[in-house]
Design an enzyme around this catalytic site. Structure first.
Site, PDB file in Angstrom:
ATOM      1  N   ASN A  99     -54.223  34.682 -52.764  1.00 45.83           N
ATOM      2  CA  ASN A  99     -52.687  34.647 -52.559  1.00 45.83           C
ATOM      3  C   ASN A  99     -52.241  35.893 -51.780  1.00 45.83           C
ATOM      4  O   ASN A  99     -51.331  35.978 -51.008  1.00 45.83           O
ATOM      5  CB  ASN A  99     -51.879  34.171 -53.529  1.00 45.83           C
ATOM      6  CG  ASN A  99     -50.325  34.630 -53.253  1.00 45.83           C
ATOM      7  OD1 ASN A  99     -49.721  33.544 -52.318  1.00 45.83           O
ATOM      8  ND2 ASN A  99     -49.806  35.437 -53.765  1.00 45.83           N
ATOM      9  N   TYR A 164     -51.488  38.284 -37.937  1.00 43.80           N
ATOM     10  CA  TYR A 164     -51.091  37.200 -39.071  1.00 43.80           C
ATOM     11  C   TYR A 164     -51.764  36.161 -38.902  1.00 43.80           C
ATOM     12  O   TYR A 164     -52.447  35.622 -39.593  1.00 43.80           O
ATOM     13  CB  TYR A 164     -49.586  37.583 -39.585  1.00 43.80           C
ATOM     14  CG  TYR A 164     -49.411  36.703 -40.670  1.00 43.80           C
ATOM     15  CD1 TYR A 164     -49.628  37.085 -41.841  1.00 43.80           C
ATOM     16  CD2 TYR A 164     -48.289  35.809 -40.501  1.00 43.80           C
ATOM     17  CE1 TYR A 164     -49.322  36.318 -42.897  1.00 43.80           C
ATOM     18  CE2 TYR A 164     -47.970  35.080 -41.542  1.00 43.80           C
ATOM     19  CZ  TYR A 164     -48.471  35.506 -42.771  1.00 43.80           C
ATOM     20  OH  TYR A 164     -47.924  34.567 -43.768  1.00 43.80           O
ATOM     21  N   LYS A 168     -54.544  33.631 -40.784  1.00 44.54           N
ATOM     22  CA  LYS A 168     -54.472  32.664 -41.543  1.00 44.54           C
ATOM     23  C   LYS A 168     -55.170  31.351 -41.027  1.00 44.54           C
ATOM     24  O   LYS A 168     -55.651  30.302 -41.399  1.00 44.54           O
ATOM     25  CB  LYS A 168     -52.880  32.166 -41.687  1.00 44.54           C
ATOM     26  CG  LYS A 168     -52.141  33.109 -42.159  1.00 44.54           C
ATOM     27  CD  LYS A 168     -52.433  33.326 -43.753  1.00 44.54           C
ATOM     28  CE  LYS A 168     -51.614  34.250 -44.387  1.00 44.54           C
ATOM     29  NZ  LYS A 168     -52.117  34.348 -46.049  1.00 44.54           N
TER      30      LYS A 168
HETATM   31  P1  NAD Z   1     -44.742  39.232 -50.977  1.00 40.65           P
HETATM   32  O1  NAD Z   1     -44.563  40.308 -49.950  1.00 40.65           O
HETATM   33  O2  NAD Z   1     -43.517  38.753 -51.963  1.00 40.65           O
HETATM   34  O3  NAD Z   1     -46.312  38.974 -51.944  1.00 40.65           O
HETATM   35  C1  NAD Z   1     -47.342  39.794 -51.337  1.00 40.65           C
HETATM   36  C2  NAD Z   1     -48.401  39.886 -52.384  1.00 40.65           C
HETATM   37  O4  NAD Z   1     -49.533  40.550 -51.987  1.00 40.65           O
HETATM   38  C3  NAD Z   1     -47.893  40.907 -53.703  1.00 40.65           C
HETATM   39  O5  NAD Z   1     -47.804  40.198 -54.915  1.00 40.65           O
HETATM   40  C4  NAD Z   1     -48.415  42.332 -53.275  1.00 40.65           C
HETATM   41  O6  NAD Z   1     -48.619  42.876 -54.532  1.00 40.65           O
HETATM   42  C5  NAD Z   1     -49.865  41.767 -52.764  1.00 40.65           C
HETATM   43  N1  NAD Z   1     -50.154  42.481 -51.851  1.00 40.65           N
HETATM   44  C6  NAD Z   1     -50.047  43.146 -50.857  1.00 40.65           C
HETATM   45  N2  NAD Z   1     -50.656  44.225 -50.516  1.00 40.65           N
HETATM   46  C7  NAD Z   1     -51.843  44.370 -51.262  1.00 40.65           C
HETATM   47  C8  NAD Z   1     -53.048  44.745 -51.498  1.00 40.65           C
HETATM   48  N3  NAD Z   1     -53.263  46.005 -50.426  1.00 40.65           N
HETATM   49  N4  NAD Z   1     -53.808  44.944 -52.316  1.00 40.65           N
HETATM   50  C9  NAD Z   1     -53.601  43.911 -53.463  1.00 40.65           C
HETATM   51  N5  NAD Z   1     -52.487  43.102 -53.302  1.00 40.65           N
HETATM   52  C10 NAD Z   1     -51.533  43.307 -52.338  1.00 40.65           C
HETATM   53  O7  NAD Z   1     -45.186  37.964 -50.029  1.00 40.65           O
HETATM   54  P2  NAD Z   1     -45.233  36.315 -50.531  1.00 40.65           P
HETATM   55  O8  NAD Z   1     -44.350  35.866 -49.328  1.00 40.65           O
HETATM   56  O9  NAD Z   1     -45.153  36.095 -51.972  1.00 40.65           O
HETATM   57  O10 NAD Z   1     -46.961  36.207 -49.804  1.00 40.65           O
HETATM   58  C11 NAD Z   1     -47.459  35.669 -50.565  1.00 40.65           C
HETATM   59  C12 NAD Z   1     -48.626  34.867 -49.672  1.00 40.65           C
HETATM   60  O11 NAD Z   1     -47.813  33.599 -48.989  1.00 40.65           O
HETATM   61  C13 NAD Z   1     -49.252  35.934 -48.487  1.00 40.65           C
HETATM   62  O12 NAD Z   1     -50.530  35.429 -48.498  1.00 40.65           O
HETATM   63  C14 NAD Z   1     -48.333  35.355 -47.399  1.00 40.65           C
HETATM   64  O13 NAD Z   1     -49.209  35.403 -46.310  1.00 40.65           O
HETATM   65  C15 NAD Z   1     -48.221  33.877 -47.791  1.00 40.65           C
HETATM   66  N6  NAD Z   1     -47.040  33.332 -46.912  1.00 40.65           N
HETATM   67  C16 NAD Z   1     -45.901  33.651 -47.199  1.00 40.65           C
HETATM   68  C17 NAD Z   1     -44.735  33.153 -46.364  1.00 40.65           C
HETATM   69  C18 NAD Z   1     -43.434  33.388 -46.624  1.00 40.65           C
HETATM   70  O14 NAD Z   1     -42.435  32.963 -45.758  1.00 40.65           O
HETATM   71  N7  NAD Z   1     -43.108  34.032 -47.659  1.00 40.65           N
HETATM   72  C19 NAD Z   1     -45.061  32.046 -45.707  1.00 40.65           C
HETATM   73  C20 NAD Z   1     -46.323  31.368 -45.225  1.00 40.65           C
HETATM   74  C21 NAD Z   1     -47.323  32.044 -45.998  1.00 40.65           C
END
Ligand code: NAD
Length: 253
Positions: A99, A164, A168
């Site tokens: 994730n 990005y 994906k």
């Molecule tokens: P967020 O920024 O709140 O969390 C991101 C997570 O990734 C955190 O737990 C962080 O510790 C971890 N992370 C970031 N850089 C890192 C690194 N270098 N090493 C290890 N861990 C690392 O974002 P989120 O929205 O919770 O994103 C989680 C997933 O969901 C991601 O893959 C993101 O692409 C995907 N996503 C998010 C959305 C959205 O709208 N929020 C939409 C589609 C997909």
């Protein structure tokens, strides 16, 4: 294991590893799995963030079987060692959730190659390393579940920040290919493609970017991390026993 008519949407007794589990969608997945009976090891990017997330969960329920690890996700051997210790301590890894992810919205005209590389390193390469670190265990134990966090941009692309969506689309390709390769070992591989979800990743976006997006969502709101975590629970559970290679959109449309 029972028959399909007996399956339930829980993950009772399963051992799950969730990367990016310290906040946002990952944290909601960790909590959802704990509420539904799993033992969870969350990966944080740093010791401090992993420990803080574990503490927060323990404050909610001191009985939650949750612990934290913080391997460098750009280092395949560090991940391998770290997951090996999990396997030794818990006896198994039943569920892996890839994730952790980052995004950027740079235009191609000023997109720096190193920024593109950074996104691919975390969003794609780390998912490959983590998956590689569990497949032997899952093969040995004749089953497992691998889940990836994709995104709705893997379906439509997006008008800036091509790194990005590229990452994906790659995740979808990995999901579908590994589902075909690993099915014979009873390992299911699926992805969830969230739409705009209320986490740090989105709260950093300006209002003028977010409002027009909300206007296009038929359900009229952004998703909550729990909306997404519910989909992960379904795919992790036996209720999805015949679902593999699927990219499940959770985007309000
Ligand atoms: P967020 O920024 O709140 O969390 C991101 C997570 O990734 C955190 O737990 C962080 O510790 C971890 N992370 C970031 N850089 C890192 C690194 N270098 N090493 C290890 N861990 C690392 O974002 P989120 O929205 O919770 O994103 C989680 C997933 O969901 C991601 O893959 C993101 O692409 C995907 N996503 C998010 C959305 C959205 O709208 N929020 C939409 C589609 C997909």
């Amino acid at each position: 294991m029972g028959t399909p008519s007996q399956y339930t949407a829980d993950v009772k007794g399963k051992v799950a590893v969730v990367t990016g589990g310290s906040r946002g969608i990952g944290f909601a997945i960790v909590k959802k799995f704990l509420e539904n009976g799993a033992r969870v090891i969350l990966c944080g990017s740093r010791q401090e963030t992993a420990e803080r997330a574990v503490e927060k969960l323990k404050e909610e329920n001191s009985e939650y079987p949750v612990s934290g690890i913080w391997p460098d996700l750009s280092n395949s051997s560090e991940i391998e060692d770290s997951f090996k210790r999990v396997k030794e301590e818990f006896g198994t890894i039943d569920i892996l959730v890839n994730n952790a992810g980052i995004s950027a919205r740079d235009s191609i005209f000023n997109y720096k190659p190193e920024e593109f590389q950074k996104i691919m390193d975390l969003n794609v390469n780390s998912a490959f390393y983590c998956t590689k670190a569990v497949v032997e265990y899952m093969k040995e134990q004749e089953g497992g579940v691998i889940l990836n966090t994709s995104s709705m941009v893997s379906i439509y692309g997006q008008p800036s920040g091509c790194g990005y969506p590229t990452s994906k689309f790659a995740i979808n390709g990995m999901t579908k290919s590994l589902a075909r390769e690993l099915g014979k070992y009873h390992i299911r591989v699926n992805a969830v493609a969230p739409g705009v979800t209320n986490t740090d990743m989105v709260s950093s976006l300006p209002k003028e970017v977010i409002q027009p997006i909300i206007a296009t969502i038929p359900l009229g709101r952004v998703g909550e991390p729990e909306d997404v975590a519910n989909a992960f629970l379904y795919l992790a559970s036996d209720m999805a026993s015949y679902v593999s290679g699927e990219i499940l959109s959770v985007d309000g449309a």
